[in-house]
Write a protein that holds these residues in place. Structure first.
Motif, PDB file in Angstrom:
ATOM      1  N   ARG A  68      25.894  -1.062  -6.795  1.00 36.14           N
ATOM      2  CA  ARG A  68      24.916  -0.536  -5.844  1.00 36.14           C
ATOM      3  C   ARG A  68      23.889   0.667  -6.843  1.00 36.14           C
ATOM      4  NH1 ARG A  68      26.652   3.757  -2.725  1.00 36.14           N
ATOM      5  NH2 ARG A  68      28.637   3.406  -3.482  1.00 36.14           N
ATOM      6  N   SER A  69      22.195  -0.421  -6.845  1.00 39.84           N
ATOM      7  CA  SER A  69      21.136  -0.063  -7.262  1.00 39.84           C
ATOM      8  C   SER A  69      20.509  -0.103  -6.179  1.00 39.84           C
ATOM      9  CB  SER A  69      21.057  -2.304  -7.542  1.00 39.84           C
ATOM     10  OG  SER A  69      22.043  -2.249  -8.246  1.00 39.84           O
ATOM     11  N   THR A  70      19.183   0.674  -6.860  1.00 44.64           N
ATOM     12  CA  THR A  70      18.332   1.024  -6.601  1.00 44.64           C
ATOM     13  C   THR A  70      16.883   0.343  -6.769  1.00 44.64           C
ATOM     14  OG1 THR A  70      18.887   3.496  -6.176  1.00 44.64           O
ATOM     15  CG2 THR A  70      16.353   2.895  -5.477  1.00 44.64           C
ATOM     16  N   PHE A  71      15.527  -0.273  -6.136  1.00 48.26           N
ATOM     17  CA  PHE A  71      13.830  -0.482  -6.941  1.00 48.26           C
ATOM     18  C   PHE A  71      13.363   0.192  -6.214  1.00 48.26           C
ATOM     19  CE2 PHE A  71      17.903  -4.039  -6.868  1.00 48.26           C
ATOM     20  CZ  PHE A  71      17.684  -4.225  -8.239  1.00 48.26           C
ATOM     21  N   LEU A  72      12.072   0.882  -7.115  1.00 47.61           N
ATOM     22  CA  LEU A  72      11.710   1.377  -6.880  1.00 47.61           C
ATOM     23  C   LEU A  72       9.829   0.394  -6.719  1.00 47.61           C
ATOM     24  CD1 LEU A  72      10.149   4.035  -5.934  1.00 47.61           C
ATOM     25  CD2 LEU A  72      10.040   4.634  -8.281  1.00 47.61           C
ATOM     26  N   ILE A  73       9.767  -0.120  -5.739  1.00 48.57           N
ATOM     27  CA  ILE A  73       8.766  -1.006  -5.473  1.00 48.57           C
ATOM     28  C   ILE A  73       7.365   0.097  -5.782  1.00 48.57           C
ATOM     29  CG2 ILE A  73       7.826  -2.841  -4.038  1.00 48.57           C
ATOM     30  CD1 ILE A  73      10.589  -3.256  -3.440  1.00 48.57           C
ATOM     31  N   ASP A  74       6.100  -0.905  -6.309  1.00 49.27           N
ATOM     32  CA  ASP A  74       5.038   0.140  -5.904  1.00 49.27           C
ATOM     33  C   ASP A  74       4.334  -0.390  -5.259  1.00 49.27           C
ATOM     34  OD1 ASP A  74       3.668  -2.519  -7.114  1.00 49.27           O
ATOM     35  OD2 ASP A  74       3.516  -1.922  -8.972  1.00 49.27           O
ATOM     36  N   PRO A  75       3.031   0.652  -4.249  1.00 47.30           N
ATOM     37  CA  PRO A  75       1.888  -0.215  -3.413  1.00 47.30           C
ATOM     38  C   PRO A  75       1.729  -1.552  -3.462  1.00 47.30           C
ATOM     39  CG  PRO A  75       1.928   2.339  -4.160  1.00 47.30           C
ATOM     40  CD  PRO A  75       2.684   1.648  -4.880  1.00 47.30           C
ATOM     41  N   ALA A  87       8.672  -1.413  -9.971  1.00 47.95           N
ATOM     42  CA  ALA A  87       8.311   0.291 -11.099  1.00 47.95           C
ATOM     43  C   ALA A  87       9.175   0.233 -11.945  1.00 47.95           C
ATOM     44  CB  ALA A  87       7.127   0.606 -10.129  1.00 47.95           C
ATOM     45  N   SER A  88      10.765   0.420 -11.547  1.00 48.93           N
ATOM     46  CA  SER A  88      12.060   1.089 -11.560  1.00 48.93           C
ATOM     47  C   SER A  88      13.119   0.267 -10.958  1.00 48.93           C
ATOM     48  CB  SER A  88      11.850   2.516 -11.782  1.00 48.93           C
ATOM     49  OG  SER A  88      12.364   3.191 -12.512  1.00 48.93           O
ATOM     50  N   ALA A  89      14.142   0.143 -11.649  1.00 45.84           N
ATOM     51  CA  ALA A  89      15.133  -0.086 -10.837  1.00 45.84           C
ATOM     52  C   ALA A  89      16.124   0.829 -11.814  1.00 45.84           C
ATOM     53  CB  ALA A  89      15.381  -1.337 -11.738  1.00 45.84           C
ATOM     54  N   TRP A  90      17.164   0.940 -11.253  1.00 43.27           N
ATOM     55  CA  TRP A  90      18.679   1.386 -11.449  1.00 43.27           C
ATOM     56  C   TRP A  90      20.106   0.586 -10.860  1.00 43.27           C
ATOM     57  CZ3 TRP A  90      14.176   3.963  -8.957  1.00 43.27           C
ATOM     58  CH2 TRP A  90      14.088   4.665  -9.740  1.00 43.27           C
ATOM     59  N   GLY A 101       1.257  -1.447  -0.012  1.00 44.07           N
ATOM     60  CA  GLY A 101       0.235   0.110  -0.457  1.00 44.07           C
ATOM     61  C   GLY A 101       0.830   0.953  -0.062  1.00 44.07           C
ATOM     62  N   LYS A 102       2.182   1.648   0.090  1.00 46.55           N
ATOM     63  CA  LYS A 102       2.821   2.664   0.122  1.00 46.55           C
ATOM     64  C   LYS A 102       4.490   2.211  -1.041  1.00 46.55           C
ATOM     65  CE  LYS A 102       3.823   4.196   4.685  1.00 46.55           C
ATOM     66  NZ  LYS A 102       3.347   5.468   4.662  1.00 46.55           N
ATOM     67  N   TRP A 103       4.375   3.026  -1.129  1.00 49.72           N
ATOM     68  CA  TRP A 103       5.940   3.218  -2.119  1.00 49.72           C
ATOM     69  C   TRP A 103       6.806   2.488  -1.611  1.00 49.72           C
ATOM     70  CZ3 TRP A 103       5.516   3.369  -7.625  1.00 49.72           C
ATOM     71  CH2 TRP A 103       4.541   3.853  -7.991  1.00 49.72           C
ATOM     72  N   VAL A 104       7.862   1.761  -2.093  1.00 46.10           N
ATOM     73  CA  VAL A 104       9.584   1.371  -0.989  1.00 46.10           C
ATOM     74  C   VAL A 104      10.162   1.952  -1.946  1.00 46.10           C
ATOM     75  CG1 VAL A 104      10.287  -0.298   0.191  1.00 46.10           C
ATOM     76  CG2 VAL A 104       7.961  -0.298   0.467  1.00 46.10           C
ATOM     77  N   VAL A 105      11.687   2.518  -1.462  1.00 48.73           N
ATOM     78  CA  VAL A 105      12.340   2.494  -2.416  1.00 48.73           C
ATOM     79  C   VAL A 105      13.645   1.894  -1.645  1.00 48.73           C
ATOM     80  CG1 VAL A 105      14.282   4.418  -3.001  1.00 48.73           C
ATOM     81  CG2 VAL A 105      11.911   4.637  -2.752  1.00 48.73           C
TER      82      VAL A 105
END
Length: 165
Positions: free
Chosen positions: A125-132, A137-140, A34-38
């Motif tokens: 070093r990597s980042t992932f944006l996880i949708d609710p 949703a996105s990856a770096w 239910g939240k966005w998660v970085v």
């Protein structure tokens, strides 16, 4: 730069995890539905790039919270190392310990690396944006710290439909 179109995890359910935090509490990805998660993965506490990245996410903490997002930093460091890192730099983000590398491997960020002619296993070093809903949703990947936190926030603003003020 975000590489969501070609990343193998893009659009897929994010690999789940439960890991210990700096305050020895278990933190599970599912608890943030239910939240966005970085989720950002970094090599080591108290190194220059990792400190700049953690301080960058801390500086933007309120902006991410305004967008209904939480920030989780994961490294192979111990809980004690995280406690010292947080205290030394007044970090506001949640840091999690993956000393066994299971989550690092699930996200494909535990890699063979080379430095000064030496080969070793380490964190890319990597980042992932996880949708609710719990999907990536996105990856770096192969992140360069300069400007990265702002890019993640801007991507989140677009995806969450709430541009910055």
């Amino acid at each position: 730069m975000s590489d969501e179109k070609s990343d193998p995890l893009a659009g897929m359910p994010a690999p789940g995890f439960c890991l210990p935090s700096a305050d020895a509490k278990e933190v599970c990805l599912d608890s943030f539905r239910g939240k966005w998660v970085v989720v950002y993965f970094y090599p080591k506490d108290n190194t220059m790039g990792c400190t700049l990245e953690a301080k960058g996410f801390t500086d933007e903490f309120d902006e991410f919270a305004r967008l209904d997002a939480v920030i989780l930093g994961i490294s192979p460091d111990t809980e004690e190392s995280h406690r010292k890192f947080i205290g030394k730099h007044d970090l506001r983000i949640t840091l999690l310990s993956d000393t066994g590398h299971e989550v690092l491997e699930a996200y494909g960020v535990w890699k063979k690396k080379k430095m000064m002619g030496r080969e070793f296993d380490g964190v890319e070093r990597s980042t992932f944006l996880i949708d609710p809903r719990g999907n990536v949703a996105s990856a770096w990947r192969k992140v360069r710290v300069a400007g990265h936190v702002a890019e993640v926030r801007e991507t989140l603003e677009k995806m969450a439909g709430r541009p910055g003020t």
